[in-house]
Enzyme design. Structure first.
Site, mmCIF file in Angstrom:
data_model
loop_
_atom_site.group_PDB
_atom_site.id
_atom_site.type_symbol
_atom_site.label_atom_id
_atom_site.label_comp_id
_atom_site.label_asym_id
_atom_site.label_seq_id
_atom_site.Cartn_x
_atom_site.Cartn_y
_atom_site.Cartn_z
ATOM 1 N N HIS A 284 4.657 -7.923 -4.212
ATOM 2 C CA HIS A 284 3.231 -8.641 -4.221
ATOM 3 C C HIS A 284 2.547 -9.843 -4.670
ATOM 4 C CE1 HIS A 284 1.585 -4.090 -2.934
ATOM 5 N NE2 HIS A 284 2.422 -4.430 -4.069
ATOM 6 N N ILE B 180 5.480 -2.824 -7.331
ATOM 7 C CA ILE B 180 4.657 -1.628 -7.869
ATOM 8 C C ILE B 180 5.173 -1.021 -7.022
ATOM 9 C CG2 ILE B 180 2.579 -0.604 -7.880
ATOM 10 C CD1 ILE B 180 1.541 -2.931 -7.621
ATOM 11 N N ARG B 181 5.444 0.006 -7.870
ATOM 12 C CA ARG B 181 6.608 1.264 -6.926
ATOM 13 C C ARG B 181 7.656 0.458 -5.913
ATOM 14 N NH1 ARG B 181 5.712 6.276 -7.174
ATOM 15 N NH2 ARG B 181 5.268 7.019 -5.001
ATOM 16 N N GLU C 58 0.571 -11.889 -3.459
ATOM 17 C CA GLU C 58 -1.106 -12.098 -3.536
ATOM 18 C C GLU C 58 -1.268 -11.985 -4.898
ATOM 19 O OE1 GLU C 58 0.207 -9.518 -2.363
ATOM 20 O OE2 GLU C 58 -0.525 -7.560 -2.751
ATOM 21 N N CYS D 25 6.433 -5.332 0.471
ATOM 22 C CA CYS D 25 6.316 -3.538 0.202
ATOM 23 C C CYS D 25 6.041 -2.935 0.581
ATOM 24 C CB CYS D 25 5.257 -3.703 -1.403
ATOM 25 S SG CYS D 25 5.747 -2.135 -2.820
ATOM 26 N N ARG E 50 13.020 3.428 -0.410
ATOM 27 C CA ARG E 50 11.664 3.735 -0.796
ATOM 28 C C ARG E 50 11.624 3.911 -2.084
ATOM 29 N NH1 ARG E 50 8.106 7.868 1.439
ATOM 30 N NH2 ARG E 50 6.115 6.808 0.326
ATOM 31 N N GLY F 28 0.607 -1.071 -0.054
ATOM 32 C CA GLY F 28 0.017 0.165 -0.050
ATOM 33 C C GLY F 28 1.044 1.775 0.181
ATOM 34 N N GLU F 29 0.484 2.021 0.524
ATOM 35 C CA GLU F 29 1.451 3.319 0.865
ATOM 36 C C GLU F 29 2.022 3.461 2.201
ATOM 37 O OE1 GLU F 29 2.764 5.182 -1.527
ATOM 38 O OE2 GLU F 29 4.511 6.178 0.547
HETATM 39 N N1 GLN Z 1 6.065 3.123 -2.303
HETATM 40 C C1 GLN Z 1 4.989 1.987 -1.628
HETATM 41 C C2 GLN Z 1 5.276 2.962 -0.117
HETATM 42 O O1 GLN Z 1 6.330 3.792 -0.120
HETATM 43 C C3 GLN Z 1 5.371 0.938 -1.161
HETATM 44 C C4 GLN Z 1 4.503 0.187 -2.584
HETATM 45 C C5 GLN Z 1 3.831 -0.578 -2.511
HETATM 46 O O2 GLN Z 1 3.147 -1.337 -0.862
HETATM 47 N N2 GLN Z 1 2.904 -1.144 -3.296
HETATM 48 O O3 GLN Z 1 5.057 2.601 1.049
#
Ligand code: GLN
Length: 201
Positions: free
Chosen positions: A176, A140-141, A178, A82, A111, A50-51
């Site tokens: 990820h 993903i990021r 999942e 992540c 990050r 997530g973030e």
């Molecule tokens: N870039 C996100 C962060 O800094 C992590 C990305 C993700 O969990 N898919 O939290």
């Protein structure tokens, strides 16, 4: 047969249902965790992606930050994916100055490390401890591990950057697990949780 392990999924943000489904397929009983009382009843915990800044803020609001730090110190098996990897890191690079971490995993994580070149990508990775064909990993990021401490095993890397690590009861991946229908990373974590229970931990 013993009862299935109860494995929590931190349900503040992210792919909660997908993780729960994968845990069921891996033979565990998933439990959504939003409150300290729910954390107290689980044998292990997944921190979804997530973030990390948002999840950290919500952990504070929900009163979960200190209970989680205590649970990790007490040896609760935790799998961070992540953003979850970022939250478990002892230290991070390119974080927000006020961003809280749970910590416990002796790594420095950068990050959005791959994001400078490309936001998301997929790769087939050999992961130590996962038998069979390579794991199809979705990033993903995603962060990467910049530095590992003694006692941290690197389970998989992209180039020279570790993207899956384990230290004792803590497991973390930049990707990820999942999203692909391949439940082998969840099986690896369930076996860590079951191993701890059998050892009487
Ligand atoms: N870039 C996100 C962060 O800094 C992590 C990305 C993700 O969990 N898919 O939290």
């Amino acid at each position: 047969m013993t009862d299935a392990s109860r494995i929590g999924v931190l349900a503040l943000q992210g792919d909660v249902r997908e993780h729960a489904r994968a845990l069921t397929a891996a033979g565990a009983q998933p439990v959504e965790v939003r409150r300290p009382a729910e954390l107290a009843g689980v044998d292990g915990l997944i921190l979804p992606g997530g973030e990390s800044t948002t999840i950290g803020r919500l952990l504070r609001i929900f009163g979960l930050l200190e209970p989680l730090r205590a649970a990790v110190a007490d040896g609760l098996p935790v799998y961070g994916s992540c953003a979850g990897m970022i939250l478990l890191a002892a230290d991070i690079l390119d974080g927000r100055p006020d961003q809280p971490l749970i910590g416990g995993l002796d790594v420095v994580v950068r990050r959005n490390a791959f994001g400078r070149q490309v936001d998301s990508f997929e790769a087939d990775l050999h992961v130590v401890g996962v038998d069979g064909p390579p794991v199809h990993a979705v990033f993903i990021r995603a962060p990467w591990v910049e530095k590992v401490g003694d006692g941290v095993s690197v389970l998989a890397s992209v180039g020279e950057h570790p993207v899956a690590v384990r230290q004792g009861n803590l497991l973390a991946t930049s990707f990820h697990p999942e999203l692909t229908g391949d439940t082998r990373m969840h099986e690896l974590f369930v076996s860590m949780v079951n191993g701890r229970q059998e050892a009487g931990g």
